[in-house]
Write an enzyme that holds these catalytic residues in place. Structure first.
Site, PDB file in Angstrom:
ATOM      1  N   ASP A   1       0.851  -1.178   0.000  1.00 50.72           N
ATOM      2  CA  ASP A   1       0.000   0.000   0.000  1.00 50.72           C
ATOM      3  C   ASP A   1       0.895   1.239   0.000  1.00 50.72           C
ATOM      4  O   ASP A   1       1.832   1.339   0.788  1.00 50.72           O
ATOM      5  CB  ASP A   1      -0.887  -0.025   1.251  1.00 50.72           C
ATOM      6  CG  ASP A   1      -1.849   1.137   1.323  1.00 50.72           C
ATOM      7  OD1 ASP A   1      -2.759   1.203   0.483  1.00 50.72           O
ATOM      8  OD2 ASP A   1      -1.688   1.981   2.231  1.00 50.72           O
TER       9      ASP A   1
ATOM     10  N   GLU B   1       1.621   0.329  -5.003  1.00 53.06           N
ATOM     11  CA  GLU B   1       1.152   1.600  -5.555  1.00 53.06           C
ATOM     12  C   GLU B   1       2.311   2.590  -5.665  1.00 53.06           C
ATOM     13  O   GLU B   1       3.058   2.779  -4.713  1.00 53.06           O
ATOM     14  CB  GLU B   1       0.080   2.195  -4.650  1.00 53.06           C
ATOM     15  CG  GLU B   1      -1.181   1.349  -4.537  1.00 53.06           C
ATOM     16  CD  GLU B   1      -2.152   1.935  -3.539  1.00 53.06           C
ATOM     17  OE1 GLU B   1      -3.320   2.127  -3.908  1.00 53.06           O
ATOM     18  OE2 GLU B   1      -1.745   2.203  -2.393  1.00 53.06           O
TER      19      GLU B   1
END
Length: 239
Positions: free
Chosen positions: A188, A225
């Site tokens: 993340d 990400e």
């Protein structure tokens, strides 16, 4: 359960060519109480309410802080399985059951990807759930020029550019791979990590061997990400 409708569907998907299962956060997160007795679920039959009603949201909001529902992007302990998913949050059940889950998925021919959230914590400072600040106050989080903790991720940002926070990330990933046999990791907000930290993770995994560690670390997947924003945007703090 090996004979559940869910596992039957997973076996069917594997036969159809599915290769990986991506788990949303399953490390220990803060906003779902581990014990069912301490949770309060939404009251009433939500499905019976008119579809254009605001009553469902109103009922859900009343118990949102203590119900069973959360995405899980609010880390408490990064290297412990989430207790609310275990049959018993105390003792070793959460550890044993997590391992059995991974092994079961592997037996179906599916590899397991774990969503990891090392870029922030649920709390910082004197909060009871500020686990890292209770170890070394002020060290594990990224500070702005005015001395406040950066919160560009909408939570207290960690600082993996600091030696021991970076080491925590490496050791944690290696633990999930070696002890739980997780096959891959989706980071993340990977853009909030230094490139050097992620390369250190890759190198540590690559050192794991079937003979010594029971896992081929070089086969473990890493991705995440790449969003570039906040106090680290444009390489402001690190590459």
């Amino acid at each position: 359960a090996r004979d559940s409708a869910g596992t039957a569907e997973l076996r069917s998907l594997a036969r159809d060519g599915l290769t990986h299962v991506h788990l949303l956060p399953v490390f220990d997160f803060a906003t779902v109480p581990d014990r069912r007795s301490e949770r309060t679920e939404p009251d009433g039959d939500l499905a019976s309410m008119p579809p254009d009603s605001e009553l469902q949201q109103e009922r859900v909001a009343l118990t949102a802080a203590r119900d069973s529902y959360n995405w899980g992007y609010d880390p408490l302990h990064h290297t412990v399985p989430e207790g609310s998913y275990a049959s018993d949050p105390d003792g070793t059940a959460r550890i044993v059951e997590f391992r059995r889950m991974v092994a079961g998925l592997n037996r179906m021919g599916l590899r397991v990807i774990m969503d990891v959230v090392y870029n922030h914590t649920y709390a910082c400072g004197p909060h009871p759930s500020a686990v890292l600040d209770r170890l070394v106050p002020g060290y594990y989080h990224r500070l702005l020029d005015d001395g406040t903790v950066a919160t560009s991720t909408c939570c207290a940002n960690t600082a993996p550019e600091h030696l021991m926070m970076g080491r925590l990330v490496v050791d944690s990933v290696v633990t999930w791979a070696r002890e739980y046999k997780v096959d891959g990791f989706r980071f993340d907000l990977m853009g909030h990590h230094p490139k050097a930290n992620l390369l250190a993770v890759r190198e540590a995994l690559d050192r794991l061997t079937p003979a010594a560690d029971g896992v081929d670390g070089a086969s473990v997947l890493l991705y995440g990400e790449g969003w570039d924003f906040g106090e680290v945007a444009g390489g402001a703090r690190f590459e």
